[in-house]
Every structure is written in structure tokens, then in C-alpha cells.
Scaffold this active site. Structure first.
Site, PDB file in Angstrom:
ATOM      1  N   ASP A  63      40.451  43.685 -11.363  1.00 51.32           N
ATOM      2  CA  ASP A  63      39.804  44.039 -10.106  1.00 51.32           C
ATOM      3  C   ASP A  63      38.288  44.152 -10.293  1.00 51.32           C
ATOM      4  OD1 ASP A  63      40.526  45.017  -7.230  1.00 51.32           O
ATOM      5  OD2 ASP A  63      39.187  46.572  -7.975  1.00 51.32           O
ATOM      6  N   TYR A  99      30.516  49.068  -4.137  1.00 48.54           N
ATOM      7  CA  TYR A  99      30.608  48.146  -3.004  1.00 48.54           C
ATOM      8  C   TYR A  99      29.320  48.137  -2.182  1.00 48.54           C
ATOM      9  CZ  TYR A  99      35.630  47.967  -3.916  1.00 48.54           C
ATOM     10  OH  TYR A  99      36.852  47.778  -4.493  1.00 48.54           O
ATOM     11  N   HIS A 134      48.986  42.756  -6.909  1.00 50.93           N
ATOM     12  CA  HIS A 134      47.623  43.010  -7.377  1.00 50.93           C
ATOM     13  C   HIS A 134      47.571  43.818  -8.670  1.00 50.93           C
ATOM     14  CE1 HIS A 134      43.291  43.471  -6.959  1.00 50.93           C
ATOM     15  NE2 HIS A 134      43.418  44.779  -7.102  1.00 50.93           N
TER      16      HIS A 134
END
EC number: 3.3.2.10
Length: 424
Positions: free
Chosen positions: A237, A345, A401
Site C-alpha cells: 500500500d 495524502y 488488498h
């Protein structure tokens, strides 16, 4: 994004004798191209000696004027992109606010805030996973630069072989690698780090403390601070996004890479432009551009959105126990501990557009067939940016995931085969 320019040193060279008639003089301009060789002229006053005409640089104001249209176009493009990003952020904020309020109404006793966990679950103290340590990123020996941060990590198998460094994603921590810490400590020095911003590692509050430059420096300082000159970098990730960049800018520090479900930043940017479905899958990234609201929404109804992320029937981690769930929620429940991870982010769109880069580090790429965050087409897109023969990729049927935790046995089989020649 990281970048730098290498400027050639200028030196004047005088010769005591005549210059050979076959020699040429080349000059390199600021853009990196080569100017045509300057003509050689004989001076009648020096009996045939060669005089090299002096190069005159273009005036700075002329260069500025020539570059002005390109710079203006880039600024307008970035302004347009950021306008669209914040428009998407408002839409995402509305959607996630509705989700969070629904959780509160369905579970009114939990309230609008997250409950702080006062003690960590037992699985975070499991001695079989390794020893808990802190590394201060302050080493006086070059080339390590001091950042002054302390990073928490769990270490096992010291002295058993090369360094295997694990980088987790969001919303996770070092415990994401508990299966791999047990599996590989017999042949490697395994280290799973809590990255900057993830408690109990230091977590600066400022967004500028989470630029790609600083995050890559943390990885470099960790490798060198542990006493190694290179490592096997295993990532997932967000950790994978950083690992790709690290392999580009510090190739000598990475012997091999193992990546689970995480594309390079430039690849996902290029891919998303042509596949709008990927943009919808990454909708949470737009919410995270806003101040304070994401932290509030994620904590409402005792972190129910985070709980759903881990335990969702289709997209969560199969078989996750209550104790393992608490291993992720414990640190996030401490005051202010969601801000650091979300700040990753908040820096994502600062570097748009990104320049595609060639990938060359020998890499094992494992991808979940049913990944809810990333489309399967990214695997092929990553392969197009690789030097031939350096990428081994596998799509795991039925997996999502969370490969390191949902399909550890399959991951370990591929890793042992990929690293076989390093075992001596």
C-alpha cells in the site's frame, strides 16, 4: 518529488604548446543539449596558434521570457487539477459524512467520538514477533542526514542474514507484518518499522513534514542507522508507493524488492487519467485533502469506518480476530494520532504532474485479484515501466488488498523462491 540538477564545473585551460588541429571544443547548454563545436581560427599574430572564441551565455531575462509560457501553462494546469481535487473532496466529504452519521444513529451509545484505548492488546506484546526498539534518525557519519525523529520498530533474527525491511500501508502499523516476521527471521534480520506519523513513532503535526523527500530520507536513515548498506525492501500500500520511489533514487541501498498491492505514484497518476474507474476507487484520497474533517469522520462511532475497512465481508481481512483489530485501533485511538497518517495524502497532489520513471530494481510484485483500492490493470501498467527481465509479477486469485495478512502462505512461497539465491 525528489529532484536535482548536476552542473558541470567550469574551468579555464591554458596550453603551453599548440593545440592539435583535430581537436574540437564542445559546450553544454543549461538544458542539457550540446552546442555545435566552435570553429577554430588561426591568429596571424601568433604564428598559427589556435584561438577559441569565448562563449557568451544568453541573458537571464531572455531565458526567463522564453520559459514564461511553459511555466504559466504548468501553473494553470496545476490550478485546474487542484480545483477539481477540492471539488471531489467536497463530494467525498458529503458521502463520508452521511456514512459516519449513519453509524452514529445506528449505534447511538458509541457517540460521535472514538474511545481511547488505555492499554495495548496482548498481540502487540507477543515476544515471538521480535524486540521493540526505537531508532533516532540522527547519525553523525555521512551520508546520513539528521532528522531528529524517533522511529519505533520491531526486530528479530539479528545476525541471521541480510536486512529485510518492512514498510506498512494505511491504516496499518508494524503489526501488519506479524506473519512475515515469524516466517523469515530464521534466515534474515527482519525489521518492521512504524513509519513517520504512526504512533509510537514520532508524529509531527505539520503537513510539510510528510513530503516524499522526507519520507524517503527516513527509509535511507533507517537502513544505514541499523548498520547496513543495503536491504531487501518489502512493502504494501502506501509503503509500496514509497518503496518504488526509494528504489529509483537510492538504487544502491535496495538489493531486491517485494511489493504487495501498491503502484508507483507516477504509474497510478498516468493510469488514472485513462481509467476513471480507478479515480472512483481512490475516492478517500480526495476526502483526506481537507483539514480536520477526515480525522473526525474516521473516529466517529468508535472508529467504525476504520473497523469496516478491516472487517468488511468482501474487502476486509478474512479471519481477523478482535485482538488483531485492536492492534490497529489502539494507536489510532490516542489523541491526535490520525493526523500524521492522513498527512501523507495531503501531500499527494503537490507534485502533479509526475514524470514517468524507468524501474530497474529486481522486484517481486504480488497483486490481489479482488483488490478494492487498485484495479488489476495497474499490474500491466507497472510492467511497461520496467527494464525487461527485472519484474516478476503474480496475481493471486481470490485475494484482495491485504495479501500479507489474508494470504501469507502464498506470499511466503513466492518470496522464498524469489530470494533463494540470497540464502547462500
Amino acid at each position: 518529488m525528489r529532484g536535482g540538477s548536476i552542473c558541470p564545473s567550469r574551468a579555464s585551460v591554458s596550453s603551453a604548446g599548440p593545440v592539435d588541429s583535430d581537436s574540437t571544443v564542445e559546450s553544454q547548454n543549461k538544458g542539457g543539449g550540446l552546442l555545435a563545436p566552435a570553429p577554430l581560427a588561426q591568429s596571424p599574430d601568433h604564428g598559427g596558434s589556435v584561438v577559441v572564441p569565448e562563449r557568451k551565455d544568453m541573458p537571464e531575462f531572455v531565458v526567463t521570457a522564453l520559459l514564461a509560457p511553459s511555466r504559466l501553462s504548468l501553473k494553470l494546469l496545476r490550478a485546474l487539477v487542484m480545483s477539481l481535487v477540492y471539488l471531489a473532496a467536497l463530494v467525498a466529504a458529503f458521502v463520508y459524512s452521511c456514512i459516519a452519521l449513519t453509524h452514529v444513529m445506528c449505534r447511538p451509545r458509541r457517540g460521535c467520538c472514538g474511545r481511547q484505548r488505555l492499554s495495548p492488546p496482548e498481540c502487540l506484546r507477543d515476544p515471538t514477533l521480535g524486540e521493540h526498539c526505537f531508532l533516532t534518525l540522527r547519525v553523525s557519519v555521512p551520508p546520513v542526514k539528521s532528522s531528529g525523529l524517533r522511529l519505533h520498530y520491531v526486530s528479530a533474527g539479528h545476525g541471521n542474514g541480510p536486512l529485510m525491511l518492512f514498510l506498512h500501508g494505511f491504516p496499518e502499523n508494524w503489526f501488519s507484518w506479524h506473519y512475515q516476521l515469524r516466517e523469515f527471521q530464521s534466515h534474515f534480520h527482519v525489521v518492521a518499522v512504524d513509519m513517520r506519523g504512526y504512533s509510537p513513532s514520532d508524529a509531527p503535526k505539520e503537513v510539510d513534514c510528510y513530503t516524499i523527500d522526507l519520507l524517503l530520507d527516513d527509509i535511507k536513515d533507517t537502513i544505514l542507522g541499523l548498520g547496513y548498506s543495503k536491504c531487501i525492501l518489502v512493502s504494501h500500500d502506501w509503503g509500496a508507493s514509497l518503496a518504488w520511489e526509494f528504489s529509483i533514487y537510492y538504487p544502491s541501498l535496495v538489493e531486491r524488492m517485494v511489493v504487495a498491492n501498491g503502484p508507483p505514484m507516477s504509474v497510478i497518476q498516468e493510469y488514472s487519467i485513462h481509467h476513471i474507474g480507478q479515480i472512483f476507487r481512490s475516492n478517500y484520497m480526495f476526502l483526506f485533502q481537507l483539514p480536520w474533517l477526515p480525522e473526525k469522520l474516521l473516529s466517529m462511532s468508535d472508529f467504525q469506518i476504520l473497523k469496516d475497512t478491516f472487517t468488511h465481508r468482501k474487502n476486509g481481512i478474512p479471519g481477523l480476530t478482535p485482538s488483531e483489530l485492536e492492534a490497529f485501533l489502539y494507536h489510532f485511538s490516542q489523541p491526535g494520532c490520525l493526523t500524521g497518517p492522513i498527512n501523507y495524502y495531503r501531500n499527494v497532489f503537490r507534485n502533479f504532474p509526475l514524470e514517468p520513471k524507468k524501474l530497474s530494481t529486481p522486484t517481486l510484485l504480488l497483486w490481489g485479484e479482488k483488490d478494492f483500492a487498485f484495479q488489476q490493470g495497474l499490474v500491466e501498467a507497472i510492467g511497461r515501466h520496467f527494464v525487461p527481465g527485472r519484474l516478476e509479477s503474480h496475481i493471486l486469485p481470490g485475494s484482495g488488498h491485504w495479501i500479507p495478512q489474508s494470504h501469507p502462505q502464498e506470499m511466503h512461497q513466492y518470496m522464498w523462491a524469489f530470494l533463494q539465491d540470497l540464502l547462500g
